[in-house]
Design an enzyme around this catalytic site. Structure first.
Site, short mmCIF file in Angstrom:
data_model
loop_
_atom_site.label_atom_id
_atom_site.label_comp_id
_atom_site.label_asym_id
_atom_site.label_seq_id
_atom_site.Cartn_x
_atom_site.Cartn_y
_atom_site.Cartn_z
CB ALA A 32 -0.97 0.00 1.18
CG HIS A 37 5.88 3.10 1.73
ND1 HIS A 37 4.52 3.23 1.58
CD2 HIS A 37 6.07 2.46 2.91
CE1 HIS A 37 3.91 2.71 2.63
NE2 HIS A 37 4.82 2.24 3.46
N GLY A 149 11.87 4.12 8.11
CA GLY A 149 11.37 5.47 8.31
C GLY A 149 11.39 5.90 9.76
CG ASP A 152 6.40 3.23 11.55
OD1 ASP A 152 5.30 3.05 12.07
OD2 ASP A 152 6.54 3.50 10.34
CG LEU A 186 2.95 11.51 3.08
CD1 LEU A 186 3.73 11.27 1.79
CD2 LEU A 186 1.57 12.08 2.76
CB SER A 187 0.03 7.03 7.54
OG SER A 187 -0.58 5.83 7.93
NE ARG A 189 -2.32 2.26 10.73
CZ ARG A 189 -2.64 1.61 11.81
NH1 ARG A 189 -3.53 2.08 12.63
NH2 ARG A 189 -2.06 0.46 12.08
P1 AMP Z 1 5.03 0.05 6.42
O1 AMP Z 1 4.74 -0.51 5.08
O2 AMP Z 1 3.96 0.91 6.97
O3 AMP Z 1 5.54 -0.98 7.38
O4 AMP Z 1 6.26 1.04 6.20
C1 AMP Z 1 7.43 0.63 5.56
C2 AMP Z 1 8.52 1.63 5.87
O5 AMP Z 1 8.15 2.92 5.41
C3 AMP Z 1 8.81 1.76 7.38
O6 AMP Z 1 10.20 1.81 7.60
C4 AMP Z 1 8.12 3.06 7.72
O7 AMP Z 1 8.68 3.72 8.84
C5 AMP Z 1 8.34 3.86 6.45
N1 AMP Z 1 7.38 4.97 6.34
C6 AMP Z 1 6.03 4.91 6.54
N2 AMP Z 1 5.49 6.13 6.40
C7 AMP Z 1 6.51 6.97 6.11
C8 AMP Z 1 6.59 8.39 5.86
N3 AMP Z 1 5.52 9.17 5.89
N4 AMP Z 1 7.81 8.92 5.60
C9 AMP Z 1 8.92 8.13 5.56
N5 AMP Z 1 8.90 6.80 5.79
C10 AMP Z 1 7.72 6.23 6.08
#
Ligand code: AMP
Length: 281
Positions: A32, A37, A149, A152, A186-187, A189
Site C-alpha cells: 500500500a 515509502h 522510516g 515509526d 504520510l501513512s 491509513r
Molecule cells: P510500512 O509498510 O507501513 O511498514 O512502512 C514501511 C517503511 O516505510 C517503514 O520503515 C516506515 O517507517 C516507512 N514509512 C512509513 N510512512 C513513512 C513516511 N511518511 N515517511 C517516511 N517513511 C515512512
C-alpha cells in the site's frame, strides 16, 4: 524490475548479480505504497548499487486479526509505482516462504526494555513480530543497508538495537518522515480519515512543533501536558504523548538527561489511529 516470490529465486539472483561486489540497500514494507515509502527507496538508490524492496503483510506483527484482514493490498498499483521508482528487485513472498514449517519461530533478542513504553503496551506482541520478520528478511537478503522510516520511531530503534545486539553486518539508515503540505505524516491509513476531520489531522504535527518552541521555557512534563491538551481539545482520543530518550525510549525528566530526545505521539482521529514524532534534541 525483477519480481521474486520465493527465497530460493531471490537468493540465486542476488548471489549471481552481486557476486559480493555490488552493495545492496533493502526497504521492507507492508505494501500500500505512498510517497513516504518512495522517499526511502529513492534514498536507498542513492547509497547502494541495488535496491531491494519487500512487500509482505506480516501476520505475526498484527495483534488484531481484523486489522490484518482489513490491511490494503493493492499489489498491481504498488508494482507500477516501484517500476517507475528505480527499484531493482521486488520480493513478494507468500507466508510459507517467510515462515516455512521447518523454521522455528523465535524472537531473536530480548526487547522487553524497549517495548514497555508507547506503542508496546497498546499493541501486545507487535514488536516481537516485527523483529522476527525483519531478522528473517535480513537473513534472506543480507543487505549492506537497511532503510527504515523515522515515522515509526520505536520500530527503527528496536531494529537498531537488534542489529547491534546480534552484530548483524548491516547499517540501519533512518530516513526522515515525508509529510503532506499541512504537515500530516504520510501513512497508508490517511485515506481512511473522514473528510470532515482531515483539516485537523495535522494537529499532531502542530503539537510536536509547538513542543520545540516550548522547550526553552518549560519542563518536559509541562511540554507534554500542553501538547496533549492541544491534541485532546481538537477532539482526538490521545493514547500517549511521550518525551523520551532517543535510544532507551524511556521518558526523560530534565532536558539535560539525554543527548537525543524525541517526542512521540499516538492518537485516534475518529476510527483512525495516527502516530507521529519529532526529534527535540
Ligand atoms: P510500512 O509498510 O507501513 O511498514 O512502512 C514501511 C517503511 O516505510 C517503514 O520503515 C516506515 O517507517 C516507512 N514509512 C512509513 N510512512 C513513512 C513516511 N511518511 N515517511 C517516511 N517513511 C515512512
Amino acid at each position: 524490475m525483477h519480481v521474486f516470490t520465493t527465497v530460493h529465486q531471490l537468493k540465486k539472483f542476488l548471489n549471481k548479480l552481486s557476486n559480493g561486489q555490488k552493495s545492496v540497500a533493502f526497504v521492507p514494507t507492508l505494501g500500500a505504497l505512498h510517497a513516504g515509502h518512495l522517499s526511502l527507496m529513492h534514498h536507498a538508490s542513492q547509497i547502494a548499487d541495488l535496491v531491494v524492496v519487500s512487500i509482505f503483510v506480516n501476520p505475526t506483527q498484527f495483534n488484531d486479526l481484523k486489522d490484518l484482514e482489513k490491511y490494503p493490498r493493492p499489489l498491481a498499483q504498488d508494482i507500477h509505482l516501484l517500476t517507475t521508482n528505480r527499484v531493482d528487485v521486488l520480493f513478494v513472498p507468500p507466508a510459507e516462504e517467510v515462515y516455512p514449517k521447518e523454521l522455528k519461530l523465535v524472537v531473536p533478542i530480548d526487547i522487553s526494555h524497549l517495548t514497555n513504553v508507547m506503542e508496546g503496551p497498546n499493541r501486545p506482541g507487535h514488536f516481537e513480530g516485527v523483529v522476527m520478520v525483519v531478522k528473517r528478511l535480513l537473513d534472506i537478503v543480507t543487505p549492506n543497508y537497511l532503510v527504515m522510516g523515522q515515522k515509526d520511531y520505536q520500530q527503527q530503534a528496536i531494529i537498531g538495537s537488534m542489529i547491534d545486539q546480534l552484530k548483524i553486518p548491516c547499517k540501519l539508515i533512518t530516513h526522515p518522515t515525508e509529510r503532506d503540505k499541512d504537515g500530516l505524516a504520510l501513512s497508508s491509513r490517511n485515506v481512511r480519515i473522514d473528510s470532515h476531520l482531515r483539516p485537523i489531522a495535522n494537529t499532531l504535527y502542530l503539537a510536536l512543533q509547538r513542543s520545540i518552541t516550548l522547550m526553552t521555557s518549560k519542563t518536559a512534563a509541562e511540554v507534554a501536558k500542553i501538547a496533549s491538551e492541544m491534541i485532546s481539545e481538537k477532539g482526538f482520543q490521545l493514547e500517549y504523548f511521550s518525551i523520551v530518550d532517543g535510544n532507551t525510549l524511556q521518558p526523560i525528566k530534565q532536558w539535560e538527561d539525554s543527548e537525543k530526545i524525541v517526542a512521540c505521539v499516538a492518537a485516534w482521529l475518529g476510527d483512525v489511529r495516527l502516530i507521529d514524532n519529532i526529534r527535540l534534541k
